[in-house]
Design a protein around this motif. Sequence first.
Motif, PDB file in Angstrom:
ATOM      1  N   TYR A  69      46.102  46.682  41.696  1.00 24.37           N
ATOM      2  CA  TYR A  69      46.275  46.813  40.069  1.00 24.37           C
ATOM      3  C   TYR A  69      45.530  47.938  39.846  1.00 24.37           C
ATOM      4  O   TYR A  69      44.241  48.147  39.976  1.00 24.37           O
ATOM      5  CB  TYR A  69      45.955  45.472  39.430  1.00 24.37           C
ATOM      6  CG  TYR A  69      45.796  45.722  38.048  1.00 24.37           C
ATOM      7  CD1 TYR A  69      47.165  45.714  37.188  1.00 24.37           C
ATOM      8  CD2 TYR A  69      44.523  45.291  37.232  1.00 24.37           C
ATOM      9  CE1 TYR A  69      47.084  45.698  35.799  1.00 24.37           C
ATOM     10  CE2 TYR A  69      44.510  45.203  35.941  1.00 24.37           C
ATOM     11  CZ  TYR A  69      45.971  45.639  35.158  1.00 24.37           C
ATOM     12  OH  TYR A  69      45.999  45.304  33.742  1.00 24.37           O
ATOM     13  N   THR A  70      46.213  48.974  38.925  1.00 22.81           N
ATOM     14  CA  THR A  70      45.184  50.184  38.491  1.00 22.81           C
ATOM     15  C   THR A  70      44.849  50.137  37.290  1.00 22.81           C
ATOM     16  O   THR A  70      44.143  50.919  36.547  1.00 22.81           O
ATOM     17  CB  THR A  70      46.053  51.477  38.854  1.00 22.81           C
ATOM     18  OG1 THR A  70      47.080  51.518  37.993  1.00 22.81           O
ATOM     19  CG2 THR A  70      46.277  51.470  40.389  1.00 22.81           C
ATOM     20  N   SER A  73      39.583  45.967  37.535  1.00 25.64           N
ATOM     21  CA  SER A  73      39.030  45.591  38.884  1.00 25.64           C
ATOM     22  C   SER A  73      39.650  44.248  39.173  1.00 25.64           C
ATOM     23  O   SER A  73      40.123  44.119  40.394  1.00 25.64           O
ATOM     24  CB  SER A  73      37.645  45.557  38.698  1.00 25.64           C
ATOM     25  OG  SER A  73      36.989  45.243  40.009  1.00 25.64           O
ATOM     26  N   SER A 147      37.692  44.082  44.844  1.00 31.07           N
ATOM     27  CA  SER A 147      38.418  44.661  43.805  1.00 31.07           C
ATOM     28  C   SER A 147      40.028  44.917  43.936  1.00 31.07           C
ATOM     29  O   SER A 147      40.413  45.294  45.080  1.00 31.07           O
ATOM     30  CB  SER A 147      37.827  45.691  43.182  1.00 31.07           C
ATOM     31  OG  SER A 147      38.639  46.464  42.216  1.00 31.07           O
ATOM     32  N   TRP A 149      41.388  46.871  42.171  1.00 29.87           N
ATOM     33  CA  TRP A 149      41.573  48.330  41.396  1.00 29.87           C
ATOM     34  C   TRP A 149      41.598  49.423  42.779  1.00 29.87           C
ATOM     35  O   TRP A 149      40.791  50.151  43.127  1.00 29.87           O
ATOM     36  CB  TRP A 149      40.619  48.834  40.428  1.00 29.87           C
ATOM     37  CG  TRP A 149      40.794  49.991  39.614  1.00 29.87           C
ATOM     38  CD1 TRP A 149      41.857  50.804  39.994  1.00 29.87           C
ATOM     39  CD2 TRP A 149      40.441  50.352  38.493  1.00 29.87           C
ATOM     40  NE1 TRP A 149      41.947  51.837  38.983  1.00 29.87           N
ATOM     41  CE2 TRP A 149      40.965  51.324  37.949  1.00 29.87           C
ATOM     42  CE3 TRP A 149      39.521  49.609  37.667  1.00 29.87           C
ATOM     43  CZ2 TRP A 149      40.645  51.877  36.725  1.00 29.87           C
ATOM     44  CZ3 TRP A 149      39.072  50.108  36.296  1.00 29.87           C
ATOM     45  CH2 TRP A 149      39.623  51.173  35.718  1.00 29.87           C
TER      46      TRP A 149
END
Length: 323
Positions: A69-70, A73, A147, A149
Amino acid sequence: MKLATAARALVGGLTAAAMVLLGPAGSASAATVTVDNATAGRFTASTNWGTSSWSSQKNGADYRFATPYTGGSDAAWFSASIAATGAHLVEVWYPADAGYNDATPFIVATSSGNQTVVVNQRANGGRWVSLGTFTLAAGDRPVVGVSRWTNGTGYVVADAVRITSTSGNPAFALPLPKSALPRSEYDDPHHDYPAIDLPVGTGTRAYAVRAGTVTIINDSSCGQGVNLTGTDGAVYTYCHFSAWSVSNGASVAPGQQLGLTGNTGNSTGPHLHFGIRTGSTRRCPQNFLLALYDGVTPPAATSLPTTGCFYATRSTSEVQPLG
């Protein structure tokens, strides 16, 4: 890079057999805490994190996973009680798979702020992998996060962490469990250049002789191995592993496990090839290793000799063919 004589090969075989019965000795003891994703009150994650027991490489009964997932976090956190502020080795355990993330961000909450270490979770699964040595503050709180991210592809995985205090630990350690070999094996000559071959069976733990940074080796000569660039600037080379226990670029402490010995690369039998280099100069490691065995401070790498630790001329009565 091979065993020097048939007798030494026999010693290696007997040593391996003994270790099957007794188990390999560990490194120097230190305060250690292990937290699994199932440890009560020690793991937190949002509902975006699923639970799986699919991989046999898991630590404990299961592990947690999530899609990348961008947008933030959304980290899963492992909490631990740190008894005293100081240096701590932080390691992580995860199952590896080609479908897992190749750039998983692990977050370490250090005394000076969060530090991120990116790990390829497609490799080195089912073992402890070092993130490095960090200064952690005393207290009970989230210490290691995983994370979501990442621009990597595949599931990010959170399974278990291990945190070991390294404050006050010895500055040096033998490259193998002390029970693995007698002292007499640490002064044997190498075949044709400054180094040493230590005859131990496949699966013996190999340890960092001093603090430093790891560079992974994987070629036809050394096989699977590492170059440990010590805090003294010297390079300590380990060859013929059957498996790595650290990731490329990891900071390691003395006595930390680097890998398991084996027979990969240019080798005719299971053993650990060990060498020391200062700049481009190969040094005889025998005096260094004997000092470690005796529990005394070893000589500086730059003071080690460059001759006298290998066969000047080779004959079939002295050594086996190279390989």
